[in-house]
Scaffold this active site. Structure first.
Site, short mmCIF file in Angstrom:
data_model
loop_
_atom_site.label_atom_id
_atom_site.label_comp_id
_atom_site.label_asym_id
_atom_site.label_seq_id
_atom_site.Cartn_x
_atom_site.Cartn_y
_atom_site.Cartn_z
N LYS A 122 41.35 37.29 33.87
CA LYS A 122 40.24 36.67 32.49
C LYS A 122 39.42 38.49 31.72
O LYS A 122 39.72 38.41 30.57
CB LYS A 122 38.82 36.30 33.27
CG LYS A 122 38.11 35.93 32.26
CD LYS A 122 37.86 34.55 32.38
CE LYS A 122 35.95 34.93 32.54
NZ LYS A 122 34.76 35.76 32.40
N ARG A 156 29.07 27.44 31.82
CA ARG A 156 29.19 27.12 32.99
C ARG A 156 28.87 25.86 33.46
O ARG A 156 29.29 25.06 34.11
CB ARG A 156 28.41 27.99 34.07
CG ARG A 156 29.26 29.20 33.41
CD ARG A 156 28.80 30.48 35.06
NE ARG A 156 29.97 31.38 35.21
CZ ARG A 156 28.93 32.70 34.41
NH1 ARG A 156 28.19 32.89 33.78
NH2 ARG A 156 29.67 33.88 34.31
N ARG A 186 45.22 42.49 49.04
CA ARG A 186 44.59 43.79 49.35
C ARG A 186 43.81 43.49 50.79
O ARG A 186 43.10 43.07 51.32
CB ARG A 186 43.25 42.64 48.03
CG ARG A 186 44.02 42.27 47.32
CD ARG A 186 42.59 43.11 45.98
NE ARG A 186 41.86 41.89 46.11
CZ ARG A 186 41.18 41.28 45.32
NH1 ARG A 186 40.63 42.05 44.19
NH2 ARG A 186 39.31 41.04 45.87
N ARG A 219 39.66 42.02 53.05
CA ARG A 219 37.53 41.95 53.00
C ARG A 219 37.79 40.24 53.67
O ARG A 219 38.11 39.67 52.91
CB ARG A 219 37.38 41.80 51.19
CG ARG A 219 37.07 43.73 51.48
CD ARG A 219 36.96 43.10 49.20
NE ARG A 219 37.52 44.35 48.16
CZ ARG A 219 37.15 45.22 47.96
NH1 ARG A 219 36.09 46.12 49.06
NH2 ARG A 219 37.51 46.65 47.99
N ARG A 257 36.35 29.79 46.96
CA ARG A 257 36.05 29.93 45.28
C ARG A 257 36.38 29.40 44.47
O ARG A 257 35.86 29.26 43.78
CB ARG A 257 36.24 31.73 45.29
CG ARG A 257 35.14 32.16 44.63
CD ARG A 257 35.37 33.83 45.38
NE ARG A 257 36.36 34.77 45.60
CZ ARG A 257 37.03 35.59 45.94
NH1 ARG A 257 36.19 35.07 46.78
NH2 ARG A 257 37.98 35.83 45.58
#
Ligand SMILES: [Zn+2]
Length: 211
Positions: A13, A88, A127, A156, A167
């Site tokens: 985004k 939201r 990542r 991470r 998520r």
């Protein structure tokens, strides 16, 4: 043209918003930015927002929407705007609609940048970061030795597959009712596949909203 932009985590985004804005010739308006601007400027609504924040409370939708509304009244947004982070919840969608009525305007389209969950899991899984010097890597697998400092390269916690899936699930649970609300109120809702080249995704978005 007023567009409400949604982006799934990992859908890019932040990359797409300015490109879409540039192509349409309208600015983007990020709610967080205008809130910070109102706080800095010390406007009446800004001071009201500060009061809530100083007490450790959430700033109510009424105050946030008031600040967004004041910003939208300025000439910069005469041609339109891409609203980023303004909506939201269903309550915020209702509040935004009511606020825009006061300005003689309405939301023209809702744009949701979509990505396949497993695609995001795949992207995030490459990542890694050095535990010691915090250098981020995209092509160095977890378990490697950091070429800069000799530290351990790890993934991470946020990028672990289960964390990514969680998520995305939370995002879906929050946005599904909002998109349904817009559809039920006759607003065009476009879900655009955001996987692929940045420029291809931008083209797809512009096609979806008829540009
Ligand atoms: Zn390192």
């Amino acid at each position: 043209m007023i567009i409400v932009l949604f982006g799934k985590p990992g859908a890019g985004k932040g990359t797409q918003a300015p490109l879409i804005a540039q192509a349409l010739g309208v600015p983007t308006l990020a709610t967080g930015d205008v809130l910070r601007g109102a706080l800095r400027a010390g406007t009446p609504l800004g001071l009201e927002a500060k009061g809530y924040m100083d007490r450790g409370e959430l700033v109510p939708d009424r105050v946030i929407l008031g600040i967004v509304g004041e910003e939208l009244r300025t000439p910069a947004y005469a041609k339109g705007v891409i609203l980023d982070g303004a909506v939201r919840t269903v309550a915020q969608a209702e509040g935004l609609a009511a606020m825009l009525v006061g300005l003689g305007r309405s939301v023209d389209a809702v744009l949701a940048l979509d990505v396949d969950t497993e695609e995001v899991v795949r992207r995030m899984s490459t990542r890694t970061v050095c535990e010691k010097c915090q250098t981020p890597y995209t092509a160095l697998p977890a378990g490697s030795v950091c070429p800069k400092c000799g530290g351990a390269v790890v993934r991470r916690k946020d990028d672990e597959p289960d964390a990514v899936r969680n998520r995305l699930r939370v995002f879906d649970e929050q946005t599904t009712p909002v998109l349904a609300w817009y559809r039920n109120h006759g607003t065009k809702v476009e879900v655009v596949d955001a996987v692929g080249d940045v420029s291809d995704v931008t083209k797809r978005v512009l096609r979806a909203i008829g540009h």
